[in-house]
Design an enzyme around this catalytic site. Structure first.
Site, mmCIF file in Angstrom:
data_model
loop_
_atom_site.group_PDB
_atom_site.id
_atom_site.type_symbol
_atom_site.label_atom_id
_atom_site.label_comp_id
_atom_site.label_asym_id
_atom_site.label_seq_id
_atom_site.Cartn_x
_atom_site.Cartn_y
_atom_site.Cartn_z
ATOM 1 N N HIS A 32 35.951 44.308 32.768
ATOM 2 C CA HIS A 32 34.677 44.983 32.537
ATOM 3 C C HIS A 32 34.344 45.982 33.646
ATOM 4 O O HIS A 32 33.567 46.909 33.434
ATOM 5 C CB HIS A 32 33.536 43.968 32.331
ATOM 6 C CG HIS A 32 33.041 43.262 33.537
ATOM 7 N ND1 HIS A 32 33.424 41.971 33.872
ATOM 8 C CD2 HIS A 32 32.158 43.630 34.503
ATOM 9 C CE1 HIS A 32 32.795 41.588 34.959
ATOM 10 N NE2 HIS A 32 32.026 42.583 35.381
ATOM 11 N N ASP B 222 39.412 38.304 32.041
ATOM 12 C CA ASP B 222 38.642 39.488 32.449
ATOM 13 C C ASP B 222 39.280 40.149 33.670
ATOM 14 O O ASP B 222 38.802 40.009 34.795
ATOM 15 C CB ASP B 222 37.198 39.071 32.748
ATOM 16 C CG ASP B 222 36.257 40.259 32.864
ATOM 17 O OD1 ASP B 222 36.744 41.403 32.912
ATOM 18 O OD2 ASP B 222 35.034 40.037 32.900
ATOM 19 N N SER C 17 31.561 41.012 40.744
ATOM 20 C CA SER C 17 32.547 41.137 39.674
ATOM 21 C C SER C 17 33.814 41.759 40.241
ATOM 22 O O SER C 17 33.769 42.815 40.868
ATOM 23 C CB SER C 17 32.009 42.012 38.549
ATOM 24 O OG SER C 17 30.985 41.361 37.846
#
Length: 696
Positions: free
Chosen positions: A83, A219, A627
């Site tokens: 992402h 991810d 992240s």
């Protein structure tokens, strides 16, 4: 007594193993080092941060200013989340080459794709510049005078700092402006896309699984940093070569078990851990619910259109993910605050603070802080909610209103200085081009009809049929001519006529009132932080996140979100197959992955029980910006890739509870498995250093 001396005075006595907190890597010696080692770490503070020698910090890069990444090979191979690289993957995708759907893997260096504007920034060193930044600053100064003096000091500090010509400098406040640190940085701007799994792996579970556990999302994405022949930062050039890092992270094939030490190293974006109870109450009971409603209305429109049309799916993939992410996070944040009783706990803490003030005879100096918070937040509520809603409608969800807002800014720039006409028009035109690159007028009209009634009772969808802004060619023609001609055409445009009064209200009423009260709140928050550390020095304080490099440590642990429910800390490929729904945009599973599962063809990446781990939980205190952060084991090896938090634990931005706050990480063995067995990109595996730390 100096502020930092106060900090070190009380933290010297905190010797029990703690979890939670985002710590400055240059200040780990002492309490933090002892705590980490009591949790199982074998790393020293110098292993993590060292100015003169290679250390873990040299492998940690700030990815495009919003995520974290890490170098995992001596050739500058970079790992981050899917992402985090999503907009780059999307920008290279088309109906013919749908990298979102099919994934992308460069099988040679020559196939790696440049990304205009993408950068990765490393920290060279960190310096405490508190004394220099606060020289001449007094408690009697107004907020404006204080900031003016700090700005003057900042210029002097920057000028006096020694660095190489290609390096940058950043200075950031800590502890609500009671301390300042300087960061010398190196920014690399030639960063190329190397590999990404299909969204059915990298975004598996999509919105349904976002922010929740159990999770089965791969991810991750891979990039590579390129440098000039001297290994220094350089703009993109075909002559650039793979970057040779000062340090890269070895990858553990032994993985993790419950109770193992984990350290997450990255660039957390923003937290507010020291807000008073009245502020948390306003956020969770007033601001969040209204913003949730706006995003939910927009998502219903976008999701329906993405499911019905592949072209729209590609166009809106990144926007949908961005809108959905915060929407669901706010819902979980509210749930966590309620479940943990955070507001009541804060009130109890404030009661203890008040008693401590009285006991130490400091009521005169600090006794008005909490009553003043109550007064200010009461005044703040209406404008805070309305301003947040304006931002949601005009910036986050509806693109026609966003274009109108930028048009207003262009108009004001031209009126203020007609000589800026060309610059203002060109800037606005570039914004329009970026929006129209992935724009569908019917989708945007649907979003407008869904969200605008939540902001104002005046709604007119016919403006979409009358405005020039929904088509790039007609918008460009509107911007032709003299300044007077452009402004006349602009003010005759239906969408602009509709939006302009709302935008003017924002600039003349909402924003000034918001800033006036918010400035007072921020000044009071600075005073509150000072008071807390003076009056209650035995408490544990860490600086709020501010997009600077931080260390957070904890353990692999499950948790109990509800009565009679306990979640194990590891998920496996079995769970992916259990969730599999053929053709579903969230839970479809590629045929090749199903074949590998059926054959149990996991190579060297299975655990000791022959199962393939996918994700795991930790007690690391993370937030947005973490992240892509590496999860590092007790010996400094890469074992996981941070990408999310559990739903109830998203409240950790304003209140960390070790019982329910958990971060979610991709197991690196799954990453390696996808790269090797699924994608066949073994050349990438071959350039990594794979280790077996538990088999020594």
């Amino acid at each position: 007594m100096r502020f930092l001396k106060i900090i070190f005075f009380f933290i010297a006595f905190q010797m029990t193993a703690q979890q939670g907190g985002m710590w400055i890597p240059s200040l780990l010696e002492g309490m933090n080092e002892d705590e980490m080692q009591s949790l199982g770490s074998k790393l020293t503070a110098q292993d993590i941060y060292d100015v003169n020698n290679s250390s873990l910090k040299d492998a940690i890069g700030h990815f495009n200013g919003g995520c974290t990444s890490e170098v995992i090979s001596p050739k500058g191979l970079l790992l981050t989340n899917h992402h985090c690289g999503f907009s780059q993957i999307q920008s290279h995708s088309s109906l013919e080459n749908d990298y979102l759907r099919d994934g992308f893997w460069a099988m040679t260096l020559e196939e790696e794709i440049p990304n205009d504007g993408l950068f990765v920034e490393f920290i060279v060193r960190i310096e405490d510049v508190t004394d220099a930044m606060l020289a001449g600053v007094t408690n009697e100064m107004s907020p404006r005078a204080r900031q003016s003096k700090i700005d003057i000091n900042r210029n002097a500090v920057v000028k006096a700092t020694q660095k190489e010509d290609w390096q940058g400098i950043k200075i950031r406040p800590f502890y609500k402006g009671n301390a300042y640190y300087l960061f010398v940085t190196e920014r690399f701007e030639d960063v190329r896309l190397v590999g990404a799994p299909p969204s059915s792996i990298g975004k598996f579970g999509s919105d349904t699984d976002n922010w929740v556990w159990p999770r089965h999302t791969g991810d991750f994405s891979m990039f590579r940093i390129y440098a000039d022949k001297n290994n220094r930062p350089a703009k993109y050039s075909k002559d650039n070569v793979p970057y040779k890092p000062k340090h890269f992270l070895p990858v553990s094939l032994d993985g993790i078990e419950e109770g193992d030490f984990t350290m997450v190293f990255g660039f957390p974006g923003r937290t507010n851990e020291y807000l008073p109870a009245v502020a948390i109450e306003q956020i969770t009971q007033k601001v969040n619910p209204s913003n949730i409603a706006i995003r939910e209305a927009a998502l219903k429109v976008i999701d329906a259109n993405m499911k019905a049309d592949d072209q729209i799916r590609i166009q809106y993939a990144s926007k949908q993910a961005r809108i959905a992410n915060a929407w669901k996070k706010w819902i979980g944040e509210n749930l966590g605050i309620q479940k943990s009783g955070a507001i009541a706990i804060k009130r109890k803490f404030e009661s203890d603070f008040t008693k401590a003030l009285k006991a130490k005879g400091m009521e005169t100096e600090y006794g008005t802080i909490l009553p003043e918070f109550s007064r200010l937040y009461n005044e703040f509520e209406a404008v805070n909610v309305k301003r947040n809603n304006f931002i949601e409608v005009f910036f986050r969800t509806n693109e026609l209103m966003q274009m109108a807002f930028r048009a207003f800014q262009m108009e004001q720039a031209i009126i203020a200085n007609p000589n800026n006409l060309d610059k203002a028009v060109e800037s606005f035109k570039n914004r329009l081009k970026r929006i129209h690159k992935n724009y569908n007028v019917n989708v945007d009209k649907g979003v407008y009809q869904a969200v605008m009634p939540l902001y104002t009772s005046t709604v007119d969808a016919s403006i979409y049929d009358k405005t020039a802004f929904t088509d790039m060619d007609s918008a460009s023609k509107l911007l032709e001519g003299t300044g007077d001609e452009i402004l006349e055409k602009l003010n005759n445009d239906a969408a602009y006529q509709y939006a302009k009064p709302l935008i003017k209200e924002f600039y003349t009423k909402l924003e000034p009132e918001f800033q006036q009260i918010n400035t007072q709140i921020n000044a009071l928050q600075t005073k509150y932080m000072t008071a807390l550390m003076k009056v209650m020095p035995e408490e544990r304080y860490f600086p709020d996140a501010n997009s600077t490099l931080r260390v957070t440590y904890g353990k692999v642990n499950g948790y109990a979100p509800r009565d009679a429910v306990y979640y194990d800390p590891v998920t496996y490929l079995d769970g992916v197959i259990e969730k599999y729904v053929p053709g579903d945009y969230e839970f479809d599973v590629p045929q090749k992955l199903r074949d590998l599962y059926d054959a149990k063809d996991y190579g060297q990446y299975a655990d000791k029980n022959g199962k393939l781990p996918i994700c795991f939980l930790g007690t690391n205190h993370t937030t947005g910006g973490n992240s892509g952060s590496p999860a590092i084991d007790a010996e400094g090896n890469l074992v996981g890739l941070n990408f999310d938090r559990v739903w109830e634990g998203t409240m950790s931005d304003i209140y960390y509870d070790p019982e329910i706050c958990r971060n979610i990480m991709v197991d690196l063995r799954y990453v390696l498995f996808i790269v090797d067995k699924y994608a066949g990109a073994k050349r990438l595996i071959d350039e990594m250093k794979l280790v077996h730390p538990k088999k020594k």
